[in-house]
Design an enzyme around this catalytic site. Structure first.
Site, PDB file in Angstrom:
ATOM      1  N   ASP A   6      -3.855   3.113   5.277  1.00 51.99           N
ATOM      2  CA  ASP A   6      -3.769   3.856   6.529  1.00 51.99           C
ATOM      3  C   ASP A   6      -3.185   5.230   6.247  1.00 51.99           C
ATOM      4  O   ASP A   6      -2.706   5.509   5.150  1.00 51.99           O
ATOM      5  CB  ASP A   6      -2.951   3.106   7.587  1.00 51.99           C
ATOM      6  CG  ASP A   6      -1.554   2.740   7.102  1.00 51.99           C
ATOM      7  OD1 ASP A   6      -1.035   3.405   6.188  1.00 51.99           O
ATOM      8  OD2 ASP A   6      -0.974   1.783   7.640  1.00 51.99           O
ATOM      9  N   ASP A  30       2.106   4.671   1.617  1.00 46.02           N
ATOM     10  CA  ASP A  30       2.171   5.320   2.928  1.00 46.02           C
ATOM     11  C   ASP A  30       2.045   6.830   2.750  1.00 46.02           C
ATOM     12  O   ASP A  30       2.782   7.433   1.961  1.00 46.02           O
ATOM     13  CB  ASP A  30       3.495   4.989   3.619  1.00 46.02           C
ATOM     14  CG  ASP A  30       3.676   3.487   3.824  1.00 46.02           C
ATOM     15  OD1 ASP A  30       2.789   2.869   4.426  1.00 46.02           O
ATOM     16  OD2 ASP A  30       4.700   2.941   3.367  1.00 46.02           O
ATOM     17  N   ASP A  64       0.846  -1.185   0.000  1.00 48.39           N
ATOM     18  CA  ASP A  64       0.000   0.000   0.000  1.00 48.39           C
ATOM     19  C   ASP A  64       0.888   1.243   0.000  1.00 48.39           C
ATOM     20  O   ASP A  64       2.097   1.162   0.190  1.00 48.39           O
ATOM     21  CB  ASP A  64      -0.969  -0.002   1.188  1.00 48.39           C
ATOM     22  CG  ASP A  64      -0.254  -0.056   2.527  1.00 48.39           C
ATOM     23  OD1 ASP A  64       0.940  -0.403   2.552  1.00 48.39           O
ATOM     24  OD2 ASP A  64      -0.882   0.253   3.547  1.00 48.39           O
TER      25      ASP A  64
END
Length: 479
Positions: free
Chosen positions: A253, A204, A202
């Site tokens: 996130d 960041d 993913d």
């Protein structure tokens, strides 16, 4: 027993707004609880759902084209959510629905809807780096630090990754270009932009509107997939939120930071995206190697770390003219640990204007001592450094959030000594202080080193707090 409000005694306009929103005459309790939400309710009621449906469909076509769902299903899910309040009688849940619907109607178009219109031309700004030349050096440095002994009985937390990550990554690439004043990236994807051989999962990110963005994204995923999406807040990670699906699979996130923190983070511009300066990222990597868990990660997949390290070393060599000749001068700096008070004293006078650094391993103790000093000039860089810094009477006071490794009883391991040095250099970069000579010596101190076993390590500071979450399906917000 709830009774319907008397039409003659209540302001008709407010009553009518609430009645229209609920699709029923509100009870007395509902009226008095919701009347302060009238402005938000009005915005939701007049919101053009057709335009919103169109934007979500366009987002789906561009970023989630492989997800098997029809346009009518998307429309039904959206209209169902915007009428959910009509079947809800719990006041707490009504407040949650109003709050989340308000976020969608006031922010979605500017945050995610804008990604569907024609993008500005990408300004190609890549430099050709010779990463291969740094691979052996990186391998040598990492090999000397590959000293963690894996406890096979230790149960590791599983990090299940959602199949939607690739879709979200595609969206994030565009988001980073459109919102490059408020969102920047770091980690593997940022290094991939420099070296296409880097593998990444993913993306960041650091941003100034993390909560709003994640709520909008969670709803986009919900409307497209029909899945229940949950946002979680972790107490020991500052201003951190993560989106997971109903099966606890990780989607994305984000760390939230203030705009003034964003302004001072060193960054470079590549293909219309701002990434955290790889020099800064290299220092963070060196700092994190003081964390015993990170050394365990290194032992499991050294090649992944090698690719990242080589990329950052080549960037630093090219950008700062660092010569890798093994000359390390006064690095590692002298470090003395007081294990009872959990403070490490680092001698810094050879490189900086302050003569020493007191690195506290307990944040609340540092906060108390700063109050006692009656000093109000501390710098808090939030999750960028996970620390406060204060320079007072030629002494730096700071919090070091990682473990301290020991090579013998009472002796700080050189890996942690370098980590502490890197932590200080992060401050120097953030405040535009001098750092290049110390950086050169720090990197050269990592060359041609023998492995030194870990004797023991201090524990990390235990962070209080509770987990927070937003459950869209159940209309619950706990923060």
């Amino acid at each position: 027993m709830n009774r319907n409000p008397d039409h003659n005694t209540l302001p008709n306009i407010t009553l009518k707004i609430i009645e229209t929103y609920l699709g029923r005459l509100p009870s007395v309790n509902e009226y008095y609880m919701l009347k302060l939400q009238t402005r938000n309710i009005q915005k939701i009621t007049v919101f053009n759902k057709d335009i919103f449906v169109s934007l979500v469909k366009k987002n789906k076509k561009r970023f989630f084209s492989d997800v098997d769902t029809s346009a009518s299903e998307i429309k039904d899910r959206i209209l169902s959510y915007f009428s959910k309040q009509t079947q809800t009688y719990n006041i707490g849940k009504l407040f949650t629905i109003i709050e989340l619907q308000s976020v969608l109607v006031t922010t979605y178009t500017d945050i995610l809807g804008v990604l569907t219109i024609k993008a500005p031309n990408v300004i190609s700004s890549k430099i050709s780096y010779n990463v291969t030349s740094m691979e052996e050096l990186a391998r040598d440095m990492l090999n000397s630090m590959n000293v963690a002994v894996i406890d096979k009985a230790k149960v590791m937390g599983r990090h299940n990754v959602s199949s939607l990550v690739k879709n979200v990554n595609k969206l994030m690439e565009e988001y980073l270009r459109r919102h490059n004043k408020s969102c920047i990236c770091y980690g593997s994807y940022s290094l991939y932009l420099i070296n296409p051989n880097i593998r990444y999962g993913d993306i960041d990110i650091l941003q100034t509107n993390s909560r709003t963005f994640l709520i909008d994204l969670a709803f986009l995923i919900k409307f497209i997939t029909g899945n229940n999406i949950i946002l979680s807040k972790i107490p020991y990670l500052r201003n951190y939120m993560v989106i997971k699906d109903e099966n606890d699979n990780h989607i994305i996130d984000s760390f939230n930071i203030r705009q003034d923190t964003m302004n001072v983070v060193p960054k470079i511009f590549i293909d219309n995206i701002y990434i955290v300066d790889p020099t800064f990222q290299l220092l963070n990597m060196i700092k994190m190697f003081s964390q015993i868990d990170r050394l365990e990660d290194l032992s499991k997949d050294p090649e992944k770390f090698n690719a990242r390290m080589a990329t950052m070393l080549e960037y630093v060599r090219y950008t700062h003219g660092i010569v890798f000749d093994g000359k390390r001068n006064n690095i590692p700096m002298k470090c003395i640990i007081d294990e009872n008070n959990r403070i490490v004293t680092v001698t810094t006078k050879d490189y900086f204007s302050f003569k020493k650094c007191l690195a506290y391993l307990d944040e609340n103790v540092l906060s108390s001592d700063i109050l006692d000093l009656n000093a109000d000039t501390s710098c808090d860089f939030e999750s960028v450094t996970n620390s406060v810094y204060l320079i007072h009477d030629n002494i730096m006071y700071t919090y070091f959030s990682n473990t301290i490794l020991l090579s013998d009883k009472g002796k700080v391991h050189e890996i942690s000594a370098r980590g502490l040095c890197a932590h200080i250099l992060l401050y120097q970069m953030l405040t535009s202080g001098e750092y290049k000579q110390c950086l050169s010596d720090l990197l050269n101190s990592m060359m041609n080193r023998d492995k030194i076993p870990i004797y023991s390590h201090t524990e990390r500071d235990k962070k209080p707090g509770r987990h927070g979450f937003i459950n869209i399906e159940k209309d619950i917000i706990v923060f």
